[in-house]
Design a protein around this motif. Structure first.
Motif, PDB file in Angstrom:
ATOM      1  N   ALA A  84      14.027   6.318  -3.507  1.00 24.70           N
ATOM      2  CA  ALA A  84      12.652   5.984  -3.194  1.00 24.70           C
ATOM      3  C   ALA A  84      12.632   5.118  -1.956  1.00 24.70           C
ATOM      4  N   VAL A  85      11.814   5.483  -1.051  1.00 22.51           N
ATOM      5  CA  VAL A  85      11.668   4.683   0.155  1.00 22.51           C
ATOM      6  C   VAL A  85      10.299   4.046   0.117  1.00 22.51           C
ATOM      7  N   VAL A  86      10.283   2.806   0.342  1.00 18.78           N
ATOM      8  CA  VAL A  86       9.032   2.087   0.263  1.00 18.78           C
ATOM      9  C   VAL A  86       8.743   1.468   1.613  1.00 18.78           C
ATOM     10  N   ALA A  87       7.573   1.711   2.085  1.00 19.26           N
ATOM     11  CA  ALA A  87       7.215   1.135   3.373  1.00 19.26           C
ATOM     12  C   ALA A  87       5.808   0.591   3.294  1.00 19.26           C
ATOM     13  N   ARG A  88       5.622  -0.517   3.894  1.00 21.49           N
ATOM     14  CA  ARG A  88       4.253  -0.986   3.921  1.00 21.49           C
ATOM     15  C   ARG A  88       4.053  -1.916   5.087  1.00 21.49           C
ATOM     16  N   GLY A  89       2.821  -2.162   5.395  1.00 22.68           N
ATOM     17  CA  GLY A  89       2.541  -3.106   6.470  1.00 22.68           C
ATOM     18  C   GLY A  89       1.484  -2.560   7.381  1.00 22.68           C
ATOM     19  N   PRO A  90       1.288  -3.206   8.464  1.00 20.05           N
ATOM     20  CA  PRO A  90       0.255  -2.783   9.391  1.00 20.05           C
ATOM     21  C   PRO A  90       0.550  -1.397   9.934  1.00 20.05           C
ATOM     22  N   ALA A 134       8.014  -0.250  -6.307  1.00 18.37           N
ATOM     23  CA  ALA A 134       6.727   0.284  -5.844  1.00 18.37           C
ATOM     24  C   ALA A 134       5.531  -0.618  -6.131  1.00 18.37           C
ATOM     25  N   HIS A 135       5.647  -1.423  -7.146  1.00 20.77           N
ATOM     26  CA  HIS A 135       4.472  -2.203  -7.541  1.00 20.77           C
ATOM     27  C   HIS A 135       3.918  -3.047  -6.385  1.00 20.77           C
ATOM     28  N   SER A 136       4.805  -3.673  -5.648  1.00 14.40           N
ATOM     29  CA  SER A 136       4.333  -4.565  -4.578  1.00 14.40           C
ATOM     30  C   SER A 136       3.627  -3.782  -3.472  1.00 14.40           C
ATOM     31  N   VAL A 137       4.032  -2.539  -3.303  1.00 14.40           N
ATOM     32  CA  VAL A 137       3.362  -1.722  -2.280  1.00 14.40           C
ATOM     33  C   VAL A 137       1.934  -1.412  -2.731  1.00 14.40           C
ATOM     34  N   VAL A 138       1.801  -1.127  -4.015  1.00 12.03           N
ATOM     35  CA  VAL A 138       0.474  -0.808  -4.556  1.00 12.03           C
ATOM     36  C   VAL A 138      -0.421  -2.040  -4.481  1.00 12.03           C
ATOM     37  N   SER A 139       0.089  -3.171  -4.911  1.00 11.35           N
ATOM     38  CA  SER A 139      -0.770  -4.352  -4.868  1.00 11.35           C
ATOM     39  C   SER A 139      -1.061  -4.736  -3.413  1.00 11.35           C
ATOM     40  N   GLY A 140      -0.103  -4.510  -2.534  1.00  9.83           N
ATOM     41  CA  GLY A 140      -0.353  -4.775  -1.120  1.00  9.83           C
ATOM     42  C   GLY A 140      -1.447  -3.876  -0.569  1.00  9.83           C
ATOM     43  N   ALA A 141      -1.426  -2.619  -0.989  1.00  7.85           N
ATOM     44  CA  ALA A 141      -2.444  -1.673  -0.509  1.00  7.85           C
ATOM     45  C   ALA A 141      -3.840  -2.136  -0.918  1.00  7.85           C
ATOM     46  N   MET A 142      -3.908  -2.729  -2.091  1.00  8.11           N
ATOM     47  CA  MET A 142      -5.210  -3.180  -2.563  1.00  8.11           C
ATOM     48  C   MET A 142      -5.690  -4.428  -1.814  1.00  8.11           C
ATOM     49  N   GLN A 143      -4.764  -5.002  -1.057  1.00  6.40           N
ATOM     50  CA  GLN A 143      -5.163  -6.146  -0.230  1.00  6.40           C
ATOM     51  C   GLN A 143      -5.305  -5.742   1.233  1.00  6.40           C
ATOM     52  N   GLY A 144      -5.192  -4.463   1.495  1.00  6.79           N
ATOM     53  CA  GLY A 144      -5.437  -4.005   2.857  1.00  6.79           C
ATOM     54  C   GLY A 144      -4.199  -3.685   3.659  1.00  6.79           C
TER      55      GLY A 144
END
Ligand SMILES: Nc1ncnc2c1ncn2[C@@H]1O[C@H](COP(=O)(O)OP(=O)(O)OP(=O)(O)O)[C@@H](O)[C@H]1O
Length: 313
Positions: A97-103, A195-205
């Motif tokens: 699983a690759v997880v990416a998040r951010g601007p 993955a959880h942190s990516v989901v919660s991050g998405a909900m914060q924008g």
């Protein structure tokens, strides 16, 4: 199947803040798999780690294709052989699983980063300076199936601790990842850690992407979709999204789902048979797929039924 893999590579849900609500604007356009960004990673608790049943040398199964995107300095040197010993439970190919998040401004290809680094052993993680990672890569080993055991397949790579994949036959060959899950790990645990942190991050924008890749039968579908008894990352994420909404009464959310596949470089809309060969565009709001169908969803069941309908095509 390739199409499955690719279907998982783009988050099937997106969230938008309602126009009337304050706060950061959530992704108004679909992100593409290549749009990754920063995430401080690493979790430390896991029930999974090392396999537990003896395994003797035999036919090597395919090792994970995942690799941790590393800084140039961190690639190239094998990790130190661990004293942990040989794996002992059958463990087969890994899904990653690759997880990416951010601007959205970051343009990183999780696929190529991950793949390229998989071929380079990395140093002991204690030597890697702690930096904020744009992309995190985790590896999940699945157990050997009854059929594979019947054929005499045996594991070639195993999870040595929380972050190392080690070769069964040559313990000096090892690869470092952000996290490695052994065959006993539940999907729930993989979700919580990866993955959880990516989901919660998405909900914060913060835009985020979670996708799985690996060879055929490595467990991508099992991990991403799961089944009734053991839901995958997608249903767990959808459930979390709605839980977060419920826990945030002061804010209005608008959730829209799109679902697409990238197959042989062609993007097709899985929610709209007419949406074939769609184009990726960019505008001031980011990257999006032109003409993709977006369905407003009001419940987890609604979101999941859309995804199921897309799978059925
Ligand atoms: N963690 C796991 N624990 C137990 N069984 C698993 C696990 N992961 C996968 N499996 C089983 O292994 C088989 C292959 O998994 P799956 O279909 O998810 O692979 P895949 O990577 O999606 O394959 P393909 O690319 O061919 O679609 C399935 O029977 C699945 O139930």
């Amino acid at each position: 199947m390739a199409s499955r893999l690719q279907r998982s590579s783009i988050s099937p849900f997106r969230s938008h803040k309602g126009l009337s609500a304050p706060g950061p604007k959530l992704g108004a356009r679909p992100t593409t798999p290549s749009t990754g960004s920063v995430i401080p990673t690493t979790q430390s608790s896991s029930s999974a780690g090392r396999p537990t049943t003896p395994s003797s040398a035999g036919r090597p199964t395919t090792p994970s294709s995942a690799g941790r995107p590393t800084t140039p300095s961190s690639a190239g040197r094998p990790t130190t052989p661990s004293s942990a010993g040989r794996p002992t439970t059958p463990s087969s190919a890994a899904s990653s699983a690759v997880v990416a998040r951010g601007p959205t401004s970051s343009r990183i290809s999780p696929v190529s980063n991950a793949t390229s680094s998989s071929s380079n052993p990395v140093p002991d993680r204690s030597e890697i300076p702690k930096v904020k990672e744009n992309v995190t890569v985790t590896v999940r080993f699945r157990p050997l199936s009854a059929r594979e055991i019947g054929k005499g397949d045996e594991i070639a790579w195993y999870a040595d601790g929380y972050s190392t994949v080690r070769n069964e036959y040559n313990p000096s060959i090892a690869y470092g990842f952000d996290r490695v899950f052994g065959p006993a790990t539940t999907t729930r645990h993989v979700y919580d850690v990866a993955a959880h942190s990516v989901v919660s991050g998405a909900m914060q924008g913060i835009n985020g992407t979670v996708f799985a890749y690996g060879v055929t039968s490595s467990g991508k579908t099992h991990t991403m979709h799961g089944e009734q008894k053991s839901p995958g990352i997608i249903p767990l994420a959808v459930k979390d999204v709605f839980s977060i909404i419920q826990e945030t009464p002061g804010r209005e959310f608008l959730l829209r789902v799109s679902y697409l596949e990238i197959y042989n470089e062609v993007i097709n809309d899985l929610l709209d048979p007419a949406g074939q060969n769609l184009r990726i565009r960019e505008d001031s709001q980011g990257t999006y797929v032109e003409g993709i169908k977006e369905e407003v969803v009001l419940s987890p069941a609604h979101a999941l039924s859309l995804i199921a309908s897309g799978e059925g095509d």
